[in-house]
Write a protein that holds these residues in place. Structure first.
Motif, short mmCIF file in Angstrom:
data_model
loop_
_atom_site.label_atom_id
_atom_site.label_comp_id
_atom_site.label_asym_id
_atom_site.label_seq_id
_atom_site.Cartn_x
_atom_site.Cartn_y
_atom_site.Cartn_z
N ARG A 221 59.34 111.06 133.03
CA ARG A 221 58.57 112.19 133.57
C ARG A 221 57.63 112.77 132.53
NH1 ARG A 221 63.16 115.51 137.09
NH2 ARG A 221 63.39 113.94 138.75
N MET A 222 58.10 112.88 131.29
CA MET A 222 57.25 113.41 130.22
C MET A 222 56.03 112.52 130.01
SD MET A 222 60.22 114.60 127.54
CE MET A 222 59.13 115.34 126.33
N LEU A 223 56.24 111.21 130.04
CA LEU A 223 55.13 110.29 129.84
C LEU A 223 54.16 110.31 131.03
CD1 LEU A 223 57.13 107.38 128.22
CD2 LEU A 223 55.28 108.67 127.14
N GLU A 224 54.69 110.48 132.24
CA GLU A 224 53.81 110.59 133.41
C GLU A 224 52.92 111.83 133.33
OE1 GLU A 224 56.59 108.35 136.78
OE2 GLU A 224 56.74 110.51 136.52
N GLU A 225 53.41 112.87 132.68
CA GLU A 225 52.66 114.12 132.58
C GLU A 225 51.83 114.21 131.30
OE1 GLU A 225 55.78 116.98 132.84
OE2 GLU A 225 56.23 116.53 134.95
N TYR A 226 51.91 113.18 130.45
CA TYR A 226 51.16 113.20 129.19
C TYR A 226 49.67 113.12 129.50
CZ TYR A 226 50.50 112.47 124.20
OH TYR A 226 50.15 112.61 122.87
N PRO A 227 48.87 114.05 128.98
CA PRO A 227 47.49 114.18 129.46
C PRO A 227 46.53 113.09 128.99
CG PRO A 227 47.91 115.74 127.68
CD PRO A 227 49.23 115.08 128.00
N ASP A 228 45.87 112.47 129.94
CA ASP A 228 44.66 111.66 129.70
C ASP A 228 44.85 110.40 128.87
OD1 ASP A 228 43.21 113.58 131.12
OD2 ASP A 228 42.81 114.75 129.30
N GLN A 229 46.08 109.97 128.61
CA GLN A 229 46.23 108.80 127.76
C GLN A 229 45.57 107.57 128.37
OE1 GLN A 229 49.78 106.42 127.58
NE2 GLN A 229 49.82 106.54 125.35
N ASP A 230 45.74 107.40 129.69
CA ASP A 230 45.18 106.21 130.32
C ASP A 230 43.66 106.18 130.25
OD1 ASP A 230 44.93 108.35 132.06
OD2 ASP A 230 45.80 107.33 133.80
N ALA A 231 43.03 107.30 130.57
CA ALA A 231 41.57 107.36 130.53
C ALA A 231 41.04 107.17 129.12
CB ALA A 231 41.09 108.69 131.11
N ARG A 232 41.70 107.77 128.15
CA ARG A 232 41.25 107.65 126.77
C ARG A 232 41.50 106.23 126.23
NH1 ARG A 232 42.47 113.24 123.58
NH2 ARG A 232 41.10 112.18 122.08
N HIS A 233 42.58 105.61 126.68
CA HIS A 233 42.85 104.22 126.29
C HIS A 233 41.71 103.32 126.74
CE1 HIS A 233 45.89 100.61 126.58
NE2 HIS A 233 44.96 100.41 125.66
N LEU A 234 41.35 103.40 128.02
CA LEU A 234 40.27 102.54 128.52
C LEU A 234 38.93 102.90 127.88
CD1 LEU A 234 39.47 100.24 130.42
CD2 LEU A 234 39.02 101.96 132.19
N ALA A 235 38.69 104.19 127.66
CA ALA A 235 37.43 104.60 127.04
C ALA A 235 37.29 104.01 125.64
CB ALA A 235 37.35 106.13 126.97
N GLU A 236 38.37 103.96 124.90
CA GLU A 236 38.33 103.36 123.57
C GLU A 236 38.08 101.86 123.63
OE1 GLU A 236 38.69 104.78 120.23
OE2 GLU A 236 37.87 106.29 121.59
N LEU A 237 38.69 101.19 124.60
CA LEU A 237 38.48 99.75 124.74
C LEU A 237 37.03 99.46 125.13
CD1 LEU A 237 41.76 98.68 126.57
CD2 LEU A 237 41.30 98.83 124.12
#
Length: 250
Positions: A221-237
């Motif tokens: 649950r904590m990881l699901e609520e972690y802010p913006d990691q997915d968007a920032r991951h793809l943005a960096e790639l």
């Protein structure tokens, strides 16, 4: 790549660019399999129309403008485009039966496929990454050959619990779904890493240190609520690809 550089006569260009970047990185991380495997991304509100990679085009070469458009409710959308019949069968079934699957990524990545080959394909929460998927995986033990339309419909119907966004496809590979390309790719990446950790831990022959159900669920649950990691991951790639002068966004 700025969306101001998109081609004006091509619909959903920003989404195409994200999808192309995901293809490029999937190949770079060796999560692909030759010219097989496929990703899709829906383009309409009910999720039945979707972008998909062309038939047997290597992920490392796919560009934003290469994606073809399909309609899960219209088999004739296969006509006149270079579509893989198994991609149509599997992704058509997913988008026909699972409206929460805005994006779907199917690969035969090494460690996820090893997990899918075990008699017990569960992923125990032995580390933080594995805990991400605690009680969030569908295990399909009904593999019935190539994913043509009947098999695709069967698989699509297995995503009945919206909490579960990863399907370990027994004897086959993995299917990951999500709301966006960034979310889905991030989930695919971490699932493969988790499967690798588990398989390598098994190879030691030592007893596993498994988290309690309570801690595993809390962590998920904590990881699901972690802010913006997915968007920032793809943005960096994408930024890395841009720095390298890649043509993925063209």
């Amino acid at each position: 790549m700025s969306v101001t550089n998109i081609k004006p006569n091509m619909d959903h260009m920003a989404e195409r660019i994200d999808l192309a970047a995901a293809f490029r990185w999937t190949a770079r991380l060796n999560l692909h399999e030759g010219v097989a495997n496929h990703f899709s991304l829906t383009t309409n509100e009910d999720g039945t129309k979707f972008l998909m990679n062309p038939n047997q085009m290597h992920f490392s070469r796919i560009k934003a403008t290469d994606m073809i458009e399909m309609d899960a409710n219209d088999p004739d959308s296969m006509q006149g485009v270079d579509a893989d019949i198994t991609a149509w069968g599997l992704h058509g079934g997913i988008h026909r039966h699972c409206p929460n699957a805005r994006c779907a990524m199917h690969v035969h990545s090494i460690f996820a496929t090893v997990l899918a080959s075990l008699a017990d394909s569960r992923l125990p929460p032995i580390d933080q990454n594995c805990a991400t998927f605690f009680n969030r995986i569908v295990i399909d033990d009904g593999y019935d050959g190539l994913a043509l339309e009947d098999e695709g419909n069967r698989c699509g119907q297995l995503f009945s619990d919206p909490k579960k966004k990863v399907m370990v496809m027994g004897n086959h590979g993995v299917m990951v779904i999500g709301d966006t390309v960034a979310e889905t790719f991030n989930r695919l990446y971490y699932f493969e890493r988790s499967a690798e950790t588990y398989i390598r831990a098994l190879q030691t022959g030592q007893k596993l240190r498994v988290l309690s159900d309570e801690v595993a669920e809390k962590t998920a649950r904590m990881l699901e609520e972690y802010p913006d990691q997915d968007a920032r991951h793809l943005a960096e790639l994408k930024a890395i690809l841009d720095d390298e002068g890649s043509n993925y966004a063209s």
